[in-house]
Design a protein around this motif. Structure first.
Motif, PDB file in Angstrom:
ATOM      1  N   GLU A 206       0.838  -1.183   0.000  1.00  0.00           N
ATOM      2  CA  GLU A 206       0.000   0.000   0.000  1.00  0.00           C
ATOM      3  C   GLU A 206       0.885   1.248   0.000  1.00  0.00           C
ATOM      4  O   GLU A 206       1.792   1.390   0.812  1.00  0.00           O
ATOM      5  N   PHE A 208       2.817   2.087  -2.532  1.00  0.00           N
ATOM      6  CA  PHE A 208       3.747   1.900  -3.654  1.00  0.00           C
ATOM      7  C   PHE A 208       2.926   1.644  -4.919  1.00  0.00           C
ATOM      8  O   PHE A 208       2.297   0.586  -5.047  1.00  0.00           O
ATOM      9  N   ASP A 209       2.931   2.563  -5.841  1.00  0.00           N
ATOM     10  CA  ASP A 209       2.137   2.427  -7.060  1.00  0.00           C
ATOM     11  C   ASP A 209       2.896   1.592  -8.090  1.00  0.00           C
ATOM     12  O   ASP A 209       4.047   1.911  -8.417  1.00  0.00           O
ATOM     13  N   PRO A 210       2.277   0.539  -8.642  1.00  0.00           N
ATOM     14  CA  PRO A 210       2.972  -0.277  -9.649  1.00  0.00           C
ATOM     15  C   PRO A 210       3.281   0.469 -10.944  1.00  0.00           C
ATOM     16  O   PRO A 210       4.057  -0.009 -11.767  1.00  0.00           O
ATOM     17  N   GLU A 211       2.706   1.645 -11.113  1.00  0.00           N
ATOM     18  CA  GLU A 211       2.952   2.423 -12.329  1.00  0.00           C
ATOM     19  C   GLU A 211       4.170   3.339 -12.207  1.00  0.00           C
ATOM     20  O   GLU A 211       4.510   4.043 -13.159  1.00  0.00           O
ATOM     21  N   TRP A 212       4.832   3.325 -11.050  1.00  0.00           N
ATOM     22  CA  TRP A 212       5.940   4.266 -10.861  1.00  0.00           C
ATOM     23  C   TRP A 212       7.081   4.035 -11.850  1.00  0.00           C
ATOM     24  O   TRP A 212       7.714   4.991 -12.304  1.00  0.00           O
ATOM     25  N   GLU A 215       6.129   5.672 -14.981  1.00  0.00           N
ATOM     26  CA  GLU A 215       6.081   7.116 -14.741  1.00  0.00           C
ATOM     27  C   GLU A 215       7.489   7.728 -14.784  1.00  0.00           C
ATOM     28  O   GLU A 215       7.687   8.798 -15.368  1.00  0.00           O
ATOM     29  N   ARG A 293       9.197   7.312  -4.742  1.00  0.00           N
ATOM     30  CA  ARG A 293       8.569   7.643  -6.020  1.00  0.00           C
ATOM     31  C   ARG A 293       9.465   8.536  -6.864  1.00  0.00           C
ATOM     32  O   ARG A 293       9.552   8.383  -8.089  1.00  0.00           O
ATOM     33  N   ARG A 372       9.117  -5.160  -9.433  1.00  0.00           N
ATOM     34  CA  ARG A 372       7.794  -4.971  -8.849  1.00  0.00           C
ATOM     35  C   ARG A 372       6.931  -6.220  -9.017  1.00  0.00           C
ATOM     36  O   ARG A 372       6.274  -6.679  -8.065  1.00  0.00           O
ATOM     37  N   GLU A 376       5.542  -8.678  -5.828  1.00  0.00           N
ATOM     38  CA  GLU A 376       4.117  -8.965  -5.673  1.00  0.00           C
ATOM     39  C   GLU A 376       3.878 -10.466  -5.571  1.00  0.00           C
ATOM     40  O   GLU A 376       3.020 -10.928  -4.813  1.00  0.00           O
TER      41      GLU A 376
END
Length: 402
Positions: A206, A208-212, A215, A293, A372, A376
């Motif tokens: 939670e 940590f965005d997997p799209e970083w 990005e 990030r 990542r 997971e």
């Protein structure tokens, strides 16, 4: 009223009553946090958590002072190692744990299963372990830990190894975050092989965005001239390889194309160009997550690491890693796939590995994405909770050895 250092999870009838005992020192505090999150994810477990670094009474402090006073491991005068400072500190943890458990039992608390992290917290509870099924969590064996001590201090580990052996023999199950530690334990006590489980610590994803990873790549594509942002996180500056990192930074001339942020409370001395220190950043706060990030690359050339949860956090952030090929680190950072590993203390190799990733946004994106996805798959809180819950229940049924 809760006992000192005890955090209770509300539970209901029919749930497995488990007591988690954690030393609460150094990196063990982080393990305690993720264990709390993991067990909270299993609604079939009613857990209480004892943190031995909290709620110390005057009596606890007196005992600690009597047991732990004196020279520390590595003291230079003749005979310093013979005072066994490590053994006495670990014995204090074991005795304190036994007192805390006894206090809970004295108030009528009963547990179906005990969980100790690490093994020293169980030293004074071996008889209790034979009466109440117990799971022991380790991060390293005494032999492995001794390899990082000066030769003159290694005698300090021998009595601890004997105490550990008694704990391992009494345990219903033993959980290790790495194959490195598990294999060494089994080599010393092959009769324990059937009850050892290798489970990397869980990582709360939670925040940590997997799209970083994507990005970051797009950010670099928009402005290729922007400096690459390198991140280091480590409280123990020398052991985590901070001096080697600064040496590599200077040797590689990275200030012209990168910026290095050091998250540490240590005094690091004069900083070369392009380097800054951030202090007072607490783990899992917004400021801490923002640093992950904003970074493009994580570097920690540690020269002593039992496991290295920070490498897992880098993977959760979708960052490629430059680390050292020691101990359990290659189990977390896959060399050439999720990062690059170099020999400890080799500033030139470290500079070359950093340069390879600083110069290639494509490689950074690829490695960060793979990292990542892998974290997971192998270290989710939910997955760990399911495995740990199964081990705890099997222990109470006499089946955790298999």
């Amino acid at each position: 009223m809760s006992a000192p250092g005890v955090v209770s999870n509300a539970g209901g009838d029919g749930r497995l009553r488990a007591l988690f005992v954690n030393s609460g020192i150094l990196g063990h505090r982080s393990v305690a946090r993720v264990l709390r999150e993991a067990v909270a994810a299993d609604d079939r477990v009613e857990a209480e958590h004892v943190d031995l670094s909290e709620g110390l009474t005057t009596g606890d402090r007196v005992v600690r002072r009597l047991l732990c006073a004196g020279p520390r491991s590595g003291a230079s005068f003749p005979g310093a190692a013979l005072t066994f400072p490590r053994f006495r500190a670990e014995l204090n943890a074991g005795l304190l744990a036994a007192r805390r458990i006894g206090a809970l039992e004295g108030r009528g608390r009963r547990f179906d299963v005990l969980h100790f992290h690490t093994q020293a917290t169980a030293w004074a509870s071996v008889a209790r372990m034979r009466a109440t099924p117990s799971v022991v969590s380790i991060d390293a064996t005494q032999r492995l830990a001794s390899l990082e001590a000066p030769p003159s201090a290694r005698i300090d580990y021998a009595p601890g190894a004997r105490a550990d052996a008694r704990v391992f023999a009494a345990a219903a199950a033993i959980v290790s975050p790495s194959r490195w530690a598990a294999d060494d334990l089994v080599a010393g006590q092959p009769e324990c092989a059937g009850k050892v489980h290798v489970m990397p610590y869980p990582v709360p994803l939670e925040g940590f965005d997997p799209e970083w990873a994507e990005e970051r790549y797009e950010r670099t594509a928009r402005d290729p001239s922007a400096p690459v942002r390198v991140l280091f996180v480590g409280g123990d500056w020398a052991r985590k390889g901070g001096p080697a990192l600064l040496a590599a930074w200077r040797e590689g001339g990275f200030a012209a194309r990168a910026r290095l942020v050091l998250v540490t409370a240590a005094e690091v001395g004069a900083l070369p160009p392009g380097v800054e220190v951030r202090r007072g950043v607490e783990a899992y706060t917004r400021a801490w997550l923002d640093l992950w990030r904003e970074a493009d690359l994580f570097v920690m050339p540690t020269r002593g690491e039992a496991f290295g949860m920070v490498f897992q956090e880098a993977a959760a952030a979708g960052l490629p890693v430059v680390g050292t090929a020691i101990n359990a680190v290659p189990e977390i950072v896959l060399d050439g796939e999720t990062g690059l590993l170099v020999p400890p203390g080799d500033a030139r190799a470290l500079a070359e590995a950093m340069r390879a990733l600083v110069d290639s946004p494509e490689r950074r994106r690829e490695m960060g994405t793979v990292a990542r996805l892998r974290i997971e798959a192998i270290a989710s809180v939910e997955g760990y909770a399911a495995r740990l819950g199964a081990i705890l229940r099997a222990a109470t049924e006499g089946g955790a050895h298999g």
